[in-house]
Design a protein around this motif. Structure first.
Motif, PDB file in Angstrom:
ATOM      1  N   GLY A  16       0.781  -1.224   0.000  1.00 50.90           N
ATOM      2  CA  GLY A  16       0.000   0.000   0.000  1.00 50.90           C
ATOM      3  C   GLY A  16       0.815   1.277   0.000  1.00 50.90           C
ATOM      4  N   SER A  40      -3.809  -3.210  -3.099  1.00 50.81           N
ATOM      5  CA  SER A  40      -3.238  -2.757  -1.832  1.00 50.81           C
ATOM      6  C   SER A  40      -3.976  -3.462  -0.705  1.00 50.81           C
ATOM      7  CB  SER A  40      -3.397  -1.239  -1.705  1.00 50.81           C
ATOM      8  OG  SER A  40      -4.767  -0.904  -1.630  1.00 50.81           O
ATOM      9  N   GLU A  42      -5.896  -2.270   1.499  1.00 48.65           N
ATOM     10  CA  GLU A  42      -7.252  -1.748   1.648  1.00 48.65           C
ATOM     11  C   GLU A  42      -8.243  -2.451   0.720  1.00 48.65           C
ATOM     12  OE1 GLU A  42      -4.574   0.081   1.257  1.00 48.65           O
ATOM     13  OE2 GLU A  42      -4.399   1.028   3.236  1.00 48.65           O
ATOM     14  N   ASP A  91      -4.606   1.730  -8.959  1.00 48.65           N
ATOM     15  CA  ASP A  91      -3.220   1.256  -8.999  1.00 48.65           C
ATOM     16  C   ASP A  91      -2.894   0.624 -10.356  1.00 48.65           C
ATOM     17  OD1 ASP A  91      -2.427   1.865  -6.230  1.00 48.65           O
ATOM     18  OD2 ASP A  91      -3.902   0.349  -5.689  1.00 48.65           O
TER      19      ASP A  91
END
Length: 261
Positions: A16, A40, A42, A91
């Motif tokens: 992350g 990540s 999360e 991402d």
């Protein structure tokens, strides 16, 4: 796309951090592949694809960071600012954009007809747009000898607020609490740092409360009730910003007189 045939069925999982994300870009180059997803912590690990753990290696991260600097500020800032976005899938979009720019050079950032370039541009614009609104509408209060404010942003905008408010308030200590993400930007003297916070205690200073009440009265004195248009207000200031603006809050009910008064 130069790498379109190399999309893999593997998802990258990293820690992350921004350095960890740069290591995902490094891994993509090293393996000559584009992952199916970049996750990540999360976002969890719910994926139908196989998972590859990408460890954060400072040397690998530095090599990618150096490459981004060589591509110029537009590419570098689009990725560093876009990384502050909290939208799912950002991402992978930024990794694909980085690969595009490394393959085609800085001009790729202007190729908005390309899906990867357009996606990265939209991600950056979402973050900077929200930061600009907070620069306009953030409300400080006097609290414990310094200025304090609470915001509820969608994205991690504190790094984009830092430069403006440090310059705008050169002689003031201040704290901006991001209640959405449990973090804060603290400036004391010439020292600026980011903190982890879970709660912000509003000011109880009587003078501050009087100033806030005065500001509310001024705001309402300018309002023509018959011409109030909430939809137009939301067009200028999204309603989700209102809870952090004192002029949009109702007055507290007056305390009832004591039986002994």
């Amino acid at each position: 796309m130069p790498y379109a045939a190399n999309v893999s069925d593997i998802a990258y999982h990293y820690d992350g951090s921004f350095a960890g994300f740069l290591c995902c870009i490094f891994e993509s180059f090293a393996r000559h592949e584009i992952p199916s997803a970049v996750c990540s912590p999360e976002e969890g690990q719910m994926t139908l694809f196989g998972m590859r753990e990408i460890l954060t290696d400072p040397a690998h991260a530095q090599r990618v960071a150096t490459g981004l600097r060589r591509l110029g500020s537009v590419v570098r800032d689009r990725i560093t600012t876009g990384f502050l976005c909290t939208e799912p899938g950002k991402d992978l979009s930024l990794l694909r954009f980085a690969r595009l720019c490394f393959d085609l050079g800085p001009r790729a950032a202007q190729m908005l007809g390309n899906a990867d370039a357009a996606a990265a541009f939209a991600i950056e614009r979402a973050v900077t747009g929200e930061a600009h609104r907070y620069i306009e509408f953030i409300r400080f209060e006097e609290r414990d000898g310094m200025l304090g404010a609470v915001i509820h942003p969608k994205h991690h905008v504190l790094p984009l607020l830092r430069g403006h408010f440090c310059s705008r308030l050169p002689d003031e200590d201040f704290l901006i609490f991001d209640a959405t993400h449990g973090s804060a930007l603290l400036r004391q003297g010439n020292h600026v740092q980011y903190l982890t916070m879970t709660h912000y205690e509003p000011s109880t200073d009587e003078s501050e409360q009087n100033w806030q009440a005065l500001w509310k009265r001024f705001f309402r004195a300018l309002t023509i009730e018959e011409r109030r248009n909430e939809r137009a207000q939301q067009g200028h200031v999204f309603k989700r910003f209102w809870p952090d603006m004192c002029e949009m809050q109702p007055d507290l009910p007056a305390a009832e007189p004591s039986a002994h008064s």
